[in-house]
Design an enzyme around this catalytic site. Structure first.
Site, PDB file in Angstrom:
ATOM      1  N   ASP A 138       0.868  -1.171   0.000  1.00  0.00           N
ATOM      2  CA  ASP A 138       0.000   0.000   0.000  1.00  0.00           C
ATOM      3  C   ASP A 138       0.913   1.233   0.000  1.00  0.00           C
ATOM      4  OD1 ASP A 138      -2.094   1.744  -0.007  1.00  0.00           O
ATOM      5  OD2 ASP A 138      -3.171   0.835   1.667  1.00  0.00           O
TER       6      ASP A 138
HETATM    7  C1  BGC Z   1      -5.035   3.293  -0.003  1.00  0.00           C
HETATM    8  C2  BGC Z   1      -5.128   2.308  -1.154  1.00  0.00           C
HETATM    9  C3  BGC Z   1      -4.948   3.039  -2.456  1.00  0.00           C
HETATM   10  C4  BGC Z   1      -3.608   3.753  -2.429  1.00  0.00           C
HETATM   11  C5  BGC Z   1      -3.274   4.507  -3.699  1.00  0.00           C
HETATM   12  C6  BGC Z   1      -3.779   4.129  -0.074  1.00  0.00           C
HETATM   13  O1  BGC Z   1      -3.799   5.144   0.862  1.00  0.00           O
HETATM   14  O2  BGC Z   1      -5.088   2.609   1.220  1.00  0.00           O
HETATM   15  O3  BGC Z   1      -6.358   1.639  -1.119  1.00  0.00           O
HETATM   16  O4  BGC Z   1      -5.045   2.157  -3.523  1.00  0.00           O
HETATM   17  O5  BGC Z   1      -3.604   4.681  -1.360  1.00  0.00           O
HETATM   18  O6  BGC Z   1      -4.070   5.633  -3.819  1.00  0.00           O
END
Ligand code: BGC
Length: 717
Positions: free
Chosen positions: A248
């Protein structure tokens, strides 16, 4: 240079890219390999130009392709051609209980991703709804593990058939947003296996998801992005996942540990330069120092190249996709239609008959609010979003006088750093004024529709709600309005349950409308006026009070000192409410129709099976009402004799059937050993114990119409 040839096509079909992958690997330098393992912009990893490997481009989902942002910061890129279809969010999709629609949803997402030249779509989110408060419940399917899996598999297939990789997130146990960046989840093995892993398992083993996103949080003291038990042991060894694990964004915390634990790609780390990522220069050094084997690096590169081959990155016949087409919006509409849940409908308040109405009062900020852009990373820049008020105006033209009053106003703002900020004080007078206006128009209307609920200040990534209450004094508003006009329908817009105890008894009809996508308003109007017969069912338990929810009953939310113990164990959602006899406001699987279904009889082909046999169940169902309708027939199984404590019943199958007025249909289910099993921690495997089982078949988890018993006996060798 890599290029397409007919032999490429053939091997694509057989899905065996080993030789090609090996060939490329043998030509890559260490620097080039490392360059594939970390971001070189917010949403890409670099390619290797000299070998024809393009950048691998990712985009957020899960309910539409995210607006283009700048390469190196989060600001919008201000493109003119990055509008996408706003699909209803995951809880809405789940409420359709329609796997075919989940597939079509995936197809739209995949097509639009391709049209935007993306290789990976960051969805679906399959985390379990553990508490009603989780800010991201709207992005996740359900509280039920089996059901979350069933809905995610076709979604993934739909996406990936468009030559785009799905990325299943957030692996694992990201069930609260509060302290999401560092909370440590403590969980027992049986609960992990029975509740929190099955949807991921299905997504990978049945859906064949090409990538997985590791979660931010820790599990048993180890960050998910460097958790060898989750990544190497379970995902890659046990499930034989041959795809890519992506961290993530800003969720990587080390070089050597993460590389050796199974993380493949590091994304989103907030440092000045990409070469300072854990998986950039530091990873190269770790290889030189012998702390990470070159085989480990090669393994990661192979996974990425395989993913590229699977999604035809090197092929000239790769899908080109299509953006914001009428067909795509139609899918959004169909999902919304089947998602709407009729929670309550006394005295046949609904559907309205336009012939009997002269004036309708429409009340509530959610009647005019647009939600597409909200929620965090899942926000959509959509071509259009029909609000509920617009939907009613579209439908009713000048036939009926529609009077609108806002009734309440959002007095909060959402801030990524500070969360939900209440700016309430200064607007108290304004709120009273709005409420009084609403009461006035309600008095003089034939019927009132209040669009109430939440917005994405609350249903939002990075925050959990503080309680289950309706914000902005909506309880007061609804109570006052219902008092002056008892013909009031409340439509709730939210991704999670809200406490409605203050007015539920006096309000004759209530609808759960969700964040229902681009066509939301048109769909609500169709449901309210009976052109669409509602058929959605709740994918989660709607408790009366927050204190009734298992995570809160056992006092382990949000945890202490950034550690949260999942003490309620397997008793999540209806598994708890049912077993401990707690009556919810609306049960898991609940949803009414404008018609009535009668469950006539159940037949089993045997009353005893052994572990190798299947049990065939046939039920007869009849539409005994006055209009056509879809019913979702749910099959729950109870283990009557068990050596471990099991829930009163668990969902193991469902069928959605369309029945015309008066129509009778026979519906079949099959039960196998897997559906009877629990996770046996002693033997570290699934176990079905011989003994009696009870089938519960019905219209909701609390509306069981047919039951039958059978016995499982040990197989004779
Ligand atoms: C989120 C993800 C997301 C990623 C990219 C993160 O903060 O938890 O679900 O895909 O950001 O935007």
């Amino acid at each position: 240079m890599l290029q397409n040839s007919s032999s490429d096509k053939n091997s694509n079909q057989s899905n065996d890219f080993t030789l090609k992958v090996e060939k490329i690997l043998s030509q890559l330098s260490l620097d080039e390999k490392i360059s594939l393992l970390h971001g070189n912009s917010k949403f890409t990893i670099s390619g290797v130009k000299r070998l024809g490997i393009p950048e691998w481009k990712m985009s957020d989902g899960p309910h539409g392709v995210r607006e283009e942002i700048n390469r190196d910061n989060w600001e919008p890129a201000n493109w003119e051609n990055d509008y996408s279809t706003y699909l209803p969010t995951a809880t809405a999709l789940a409420a359709t209980w329609n796997a075919d629609l989940a597939y079509k949803f995936g197809v739209v997402l995949g097509r639009e991703a391709r049209a935007r030249d993306k290789d990976v779509i960051l969805g679906p989110g399959v985390n379990i709804h553990r508490t009603p408060l989780c800010g991201r419940n709207f992005e996740y399917f359900s509280e039920d593990p089996y059901f979350s899996g069933v809905m995610s598999v076709p979604y993934i297939k739909g996406v990936q058939e468009q030559d785009v990789a799905a990325c299943v997130k957030h692996f694992a146990l990201n069930n609260q947003e509060y302290e999401r960046f560092f909370v440590n989840v403590i969980i027992d093995e049986r609960t992990l296996r029975e509740i929190y892993l099955p949807a991921f398992d299905a997504a990978i083993n049945e859906g064949k998801a090409i990538s997985v996103m590791s979660a931010y949080n820790k599990v048993d003291g180890k960050w998910c992005s460097e958790n060898p038990e989750l990544l190497n042991n379970i995902l890659k060894n046990e499930w034989k996942f041959d795809g890519v694990v992506i961290s993530d964004w800003n969720g990587t915390h080390s070089t050597i540990e993460a590389a050796n634990a199974g993380l493949d790609i590091e994304m989103g780390t907030e440092v000045e330069e990409y070469k300072n990522y854990f998986f950039a220069d530091k990873l190269k050094q770790a290889v030189i120092d012998g702390e990470v084997d070159i085989q480990t690096i090669d393994g990661k590169v192979k996974r990425i190249l395989t993913a590229m081959f699977k999604t035809k990155v090197f092929d000239t016949n790769r899908s080109k996709g299509e953006l914001i087409t009428i067909a795509n919006f139609k899918v959004a509409k169909k999902v919304a239609e089947e998602a709407v849940v009729l929670l309550k409908n006394e005295k046949n308040t609904l559907p309205f008959n336009s012939k009997n109405l002269k004036t309708i009062a429409v009340i509530g900020e959610n009647a005019i609010a647009k939600h597409a852009a909200g929620g965090g990373s899942s926000g959509i820049k959509t071509k259009y979003e029909i609000t509920p008020l617009e939907g009613l105006q579209n439908k009713l033209n000048d036939e009926i006088n529609i009077v609108f009053a806002q009734g309440y106003m959002a007095t909060t703002i959402f801030d990524w750093q500070k969360g939900v900020i209440d700016t309430g004080e200064s607007v108290i007078e304004k709120s009273i004024e709005l409420r009084n206006e609403a009461i006035e128009i309600a008095k003089n209307a034939d019927v009132v529709i209040i669009f109430a609920g939440l917005n994405h200040h609350f249903d939002n990534e990075s925050v959990d709600r503080e309680n289950m209450n309706l914000p902005y004094n909506q309880d007061e508003l609804i109570k006052e309005v219902v008092k002056v006009n008892p013909n009031t329908v409340v439509v709730l817009i939210s991704g999670s349950p809200v406490d409605i105890t203050e007015w539920v008894d006096e309000t004759p009809a209530i609808i759960q409308g969700w964040y229902a996508g681009s066509e939301a308003g048109n769909v609500f109007a169709d449901v309210l006026f009976g052109d669409v017969n509602p058929s959605g069912k709740l994918p989660f338990t709607f408790p009366k009070k927050l204190e009734d929810s298992p995570a809160h009953v056992f006092g382990e939310y949000p945890g202490e000192n950034s550690t949260v113990k999942y003490k309620e164990g397997i008793f999540v959602g209806y598994r708890y409410f049912d077993t401990f006899d707690v009556k919810p406001q609306f049960a898991f699987g609940h949803g009414l129709s404008y018609t009535n279904f009668q469950y006539n009889k159940v037949n089993l082909n045997k009353d005893q099976i052994n572990e190798e046999e299947n049990l065939n169940i046939t039920i007869q169902i009849e539409n005994v009402g006055n209009v056509s309708g879809n019913e979702i027939i749910q099959l729950y199984i109870e283990d009557i004799e068990s050596s471990v404590k099991r829930p009163k019943k668990e969902l193991k199958g469902f069928k959605k059937v369309l029945l015309k007025k008066g129509e009778v249909k026979e519906i079949e289910f099959q039960v196998n050993k897997k559906m009877l099993s629990f996770y046996d921690v002693n033997n570290k495997s699934w176990k079905a114990e011989p003994g009696k089982f009870r089938l519960h078949i019905g219209s909701a988890s609390d509306d069981i119409r047919l039951t039958a018993e059978f016995e499982l006996v040990a197989a004779v060798n």
